[in-house]
Each structure stands twice: as C-alpha cells, then as structure tokens.
Design an enzyme around this catalytic site. Structure first.
Site, PDB file in Angstrom:
ATOM      1  N   ARG A 231       1.879  21.237   7.730  1.00 16.12           N
ATOM      2  CA  ARG A 231       1.687  20.188   8.740  1.00 16.12           C
ATOM      3  C   ARG A 231       0.285  20.260   9.352  1.00 16.12           C
ATOM      4  O   ARG A 231      -0.264  19.257   9.804  1.00 16.12           O
ATOM      5  CB  ARG A 231       2.782  20.280   9.821  1.00 16.12           C
ATOM      6  CG  ARG A 231       2.651  19.252  10.933  1.00 16.12           C
ATOM      7  CD  ARG A 231       3.990  18.929  11.610  1.00 16.12           C
ATOM      8  NE  ARG A 231       4.755  20.109  11.952  1.00 16.12           N
ATOM      9  CZ  ARG A 231       4.517  20.891  13.021  1.00 16.12           C
ATOM     10  NH1 ARG A 231       3.524  20.608  13.849  1.00 16.12           N
ATOM     11  NH2 ARG A 231       5.253  21.959  13.260  1.00 16.12           N
TER      12      ARG A 231
ATOM     13  N   TYR B 267      -3.969  -8.210  10.287  1.00 15.01           N
ATOM     14  CA  TYR B 267      -2.680  -7.792   9.728  1.00 15.01           C
ATOM     15  C   TYR B 267      -1.624  -7.851  10.827  1.00 15.01           C
ATOM     16  O   TYR B 267      -1.779  -7.187  11.857  1.00 15.01           O
ATOM     17  CB  TYR B 267      -2.799  -6.374   9.151  1.00 15.01           C
ATOM     18  CG  TYR B 267      -1.468  -5.765   8.804  1.00 15.01           C
ATOM     19  CD1 TYR B 267      -0.606  -6.406   7.936  1.00 15.01           C
ATOM     20  CD2 TYR B 267      -1.064  -4.566   9.372  1.00 15.01           C
ATOM     21  CE1 TYR B 267       0.639  -5.864   7.636  1.00 15.01           C
ATOM     22  CE2 TYR B 267       0.177  -4.012   9.075  1.00 15.01           C
ATOM     23  CZ  TYR B 267       1.021  -4.675   8.215  1.00 15.01           C
ATOM     24  OH  TYR B 267       2.255  -4.141   7.924  1.00 15.01           O
TER      25      TYR B 267
ATOM     26  N   ASP C 272     -10.596  -1.894  10.880  1.00 18.21           N
ATOM     27  CA  ASP C 272      -9.640  -1.737   9.785  1.00 18.21           C
ATOM     28  C   ASP C 272     -10.327  -2.350   8.556  1.00 18.21           C
ATOM     29  O   ASP C 272     -10.455  -3.564   8.431  1.00 18.21           O
ATOM     30  CB  ASP C 272      -8.332  -2.466  10.128  1.00 18.21           C
ATOM     31  CG  ASP C 272      -7.281  -2.335   9.026  1.00 18.21           C
ATOM     32  OD1 ASP C 272      -7.657  -2.137   7.858  1.00 18.21           O
ATOM     33  OD2 ASP C 272      -6.082  -2.476   9.327  1.00 18.21           O
TER      34      ASP C 272
ATOM     35  N   LYS D  90      -3.338   0.611  -0.185  1.00 20.91           N
ATOM     36  CA  LYS D  90      -3.853  -0.576  -0.867  1.00 20.91           C
ATOM     37  C   LYS D  90      -4.947  -0.184  -1.873  1.00 20.91           C
ATOM     38  O   LYS D  90      -4.667   0.513  -2.831  1.00 20.91           O
ATOM     39  CB  LYS D  90      -4.349  -1.571   0.186  1.00 20.91           C
ATOM     40  CG  LYS D  90      -3.333  -1.849   1.307  1.00 20.91           C
ATOM     41  CD  LYS D  90      -2.091  -2.504   0.773  1.00 20.91           C
ATOM     42  CE  LYS D  90      -1.098  -3.016   1.787  1.00 20.91           C
ATOM     43  NZ  LYS D  90      -0.734  -2.271   2.956  1.00 20.91           N
TER      44      LYS D  90
HETATM   45  N1  PLP Z   1      -3.945  -2.656   7.809  1.00 15.23           N
HETATM   46  C1  PLP Z   1      -3.926  -3.670   6.930  1.00 15.23           C
HETATM   47  C2  PLP Z   1      -5.114  -4.580   6.835  1.00 15.23           C
HETATM   48  C3  PLP Z   1      -2.817  -3.875   6.090  1.00 15.23           C
HETATM   49  O1  PLP Z   1      -2.817  -4.881   5.201  1.00 15.23           O
HETATM   50  C4  PLP Z   1      -1.700  -2.999   6.222  1.00 15.23           C
HETATM   51  C5  PLP Z   1      -0.476  -3.158   5.385  1.00 15.23           C
HETATM   52  O2  PLP Z   1      -0.186  -4.176   4.831  1.00 15.23           O
HETATM   53  C6  PLP Z   1      -1.743  -1.982   7.169  1.00 15.23           C
HETATM   54  C7  PLP Z   1      -2.877  -1.826   7.936  1.00 15.23           C
HETATM   55  C8  PLP Z   1      -0.575  -1.031   7.345  1.00 15.23           C
HETATM   56  O3  PLP Z   1      -0.581  -0.108   6.316  1.00 15.23           O
HETATM   57  P1  PLP Z   1       0.711   0.634   5.714  1.00 15.23           P
HETATM   58  O4  PLP Z   1       1.562  -0.417   5.055  1.00 15.23           O
HETATM   59  O5  PLP Z   1       0.112   1.628   4.769  1.00 15.23           O
HETATM   60  O6  PLP Z   1       1.426   1.265   6.877  1.00 15.23           O
END
Ligand code: PLP
Length: 322
Positions: free
Chosen positions: A26, A78, A139, A164
C-alpha cells in the site's frame, strides 16, 4: 529494453531489521515506482498512480483542499468530475462551473481544467488560468503528453484517467496525478497510503506496456481522427462536429434528431457501440444516455482507434445512410 518483472508481493523483508524502500504494497511497490518514473518523465514532473482516474480526482480534492473550499471546474468536462464534486458536497466541498476558454472566477481555491474537454472538445485558456492565484489542475486524459505537457503551460497538477490512452488497450482501470511541487506530491502520497486509493502492480505493469507505444498510437489516432472530423464536417447528415485539432476524440451531432442518432449509434460494425475512450479499437456512443440535458440528444462521441481510416469511414458512411 524489456519491461521490469511484475512483482505482486504485498510484503518485502526488512533490511538489517529496518523497512527498506519496499515493505508493504500500500505504501509503494517496485512495478508502480517504475511506471511512475516513466510517466513522470513524459509529463516533466513526479507521477503518482491511483486505482482509477476518479480515485485520482478524489485524492486530489480530499488531500489538498479543506471543507468550505470551492473548485472552479470547466463546464462541459467529463461529467463524472462534477458528479464526484456533488457527492463530496456533504463534506463541505463546493464547486462552480465556468467557461474554461476564459479566465476562472475569483474566490476559488482550485481551478480544474480539461484538455480537451470530454465530450465538448474545448481547450482551456492556459494563460488566464496560470494568472489565477489558485493552483491549477489540468485533466489531460484526452490530450496525453504526446500533445500537451500541461506543467509547462502553468499547471500545478496534471491528472489522467490512465484507463484511456496511457494504457491504451481497454484492459486496465488506472489514474495518475503528476506535479512538481514537492509538498503537494508528499501530501498526495501520504493521503494515498492512508486512504488505500492505490494502483495494483498488475495495473502499473500494463501502464508500462502501454507507454511503450503511446506516441505511435496517439499520433496515428490523431491522423485518423483529423481525417474523419473533416469528412464528417462535409457530410450533410451531420450537423456539428467538435474536434480539438489533435487527439483521437471527437463528437458530432447527427442531423434528424434523436431517432437518427440512435440509428447511427447502433448501426456500426467496425466501431464498437461502447463507452470509454483511448483504446486500440474505436468506440462510439450517445452521451445523452449518461449526461442528460447537459449534452444534445443527437450527440455521438467517437473515440478513434487504430483501424484503417477508410474502413472506419465506410462504417460511419453506412451507419449514416441507415
Ligand atoms: N477524466 C476524464 C477526462 C475521463 O474521460 C474519465 C473517464 O471516463 C475520467 C477522468 C475518470 O477516469 P476513470 O474511469 O479511470 O475513473
């Protein structure tokens, strides 16, 4: 150079009676540290892995903010991000949405940008955000470090859903945060160990494997997405195309409303009707299903994979004629 061996141990022997670099998974594990080093080099900072992109977002706000603080979050980002912030309202976290192409509002303690936003594909105004007194998070899931090194554009924190493009094969859930400020990195690391929002060694190993082909994959996806965006743009069966000019993500509105969009969404064969983005296989879906009135009913989001551009276009063409 090959990949480091995958070490699934949860414990390592103490050295001379004292814990060494690795003693309990961890806190840290060798596969995770190797993956963090590779990703940190790509972004120009120090990387920390989390169990998912959402786990990374949760950790940032809980570790670095206080109850009563407000986040200015890019509108049209998102949808899970503001949904998470709403979940945390019970714990005293506030957020306001703002147009990220303009300056962030005053009186906030964190600015949250998304480059480009998913599914609206807007780009942030980096200069205006960097001039804001609050720390700035980007992000950069959809841009990837192939197209954007946000720490060099004034960001304090870069966040990825490594699920992704970074991993790239739709087979691992993973998140990452990259920063330069040592105090922020130390606080995030401490919070991660305490909360247990950690990435498993298998996930870290799959990230290492994915990073080996990141540049090739993302450049190819950009090339294909650019071409598809321009063909869609010229097609009378399509109303609006949103594309940032780079990356593999785009969205478009199908002319003829919800029924027509539903037909297109369910008529492709090469393009998988599935959620998520950033994989080797193209995926497409209606975002209204998840996001409601936040997005047009006839908006389809397309994540371009590694297939041949003409085969992808032929699939879209026949779906649009359906
Ligand atoms: N940020 C973006 C731009 C995303 O498209 C996503 C998921 O679709 C996330 C964060 C969240 O990621 P996770 O699905 O790995 O928790």
């Amino acid at each position: 150079m090959g990949l480091p061996p995958l070490d699934r141990s949860t414990i390592w022997p103490f050295e001379g009676g004292e814990p060494g670099d690795f003693y309990y998974q961890r806190y840290a594990h060798p596969t995770g540290v190797a993956a963090e080093r590779s990703l940190g080099e790509l972004e120009g900072g120090e990387a920390l892995l989390f169990s998912s992109g959402s786990g990374a977002s949760t950790s940032v706000v809980l570790a670095l903010l206080e109850p009563g603080n407000t986040i200015a979050v890019a509108e049209g980002c998102y949808y899970g991000t503001p949904t998470l912030f709403r979940e945390l309202e019970r714990w005293g976290l506030k957020h306001v949405e703002f147009d990220q192409t303009k300056a962030p509002p005053d009186g906030v303690q964190l600015v949250w940008l998304e480059a480009p936003s998913n599914p609206f594909l807007t780009m942030p105004n980096f200069e205006a955000a960097a001039a804001h007194p609050a720390p700035v998070l980007v992000d950069a899931t959809a841009a990837t470090p192939v197209h954007l090194r946000a720490l060099e554009r004034g960001a304090d924190l870069v966040l990825h859903s490594a699920t992704k493009y970074l991993s790239g094969h739709s087979d691992v859930l993973l998140g990452a945060v990259i920063a330069r400020d040592e105090a922020k990195v130390a606080r995030l690391r401490e919070f991660r160990s305490r909360s247990g929002i950690v990435a498993a060694p298998d996930a870290a190993w799959l990230l290492l494997r994915g990073l080996k082909t990141l540049d090739l994959r993302v450049r190819r996806q950009t090339e294909t997405a650019k071409e598809l965006a321009s063909r869609l743009d010229a097609d009378p069966r399509v109303e609006t195309v949103r594309y940032a000019g780079f990356g593999g993500l785009l969205s478009f509105d199908v002319a003829g409303g919800t029924g027509a969009a539903r037909t297109v969404e369910t008529s492709t064969s090469l393009i998988m009707n599935a959620t998520s983005l950033g994989g080797a296989e193209s995926t497409m879906e209606s975002r209204h299903r998840w996001e409601g009135d936040r997005v047009p009913e006839n908006l389809l989001r397309l994540s371009v994979g590694l297939e041949d551009v003409d085969e992808l276009w032929a699939d879209l063409e026949q779906a649009l004629s359906g």
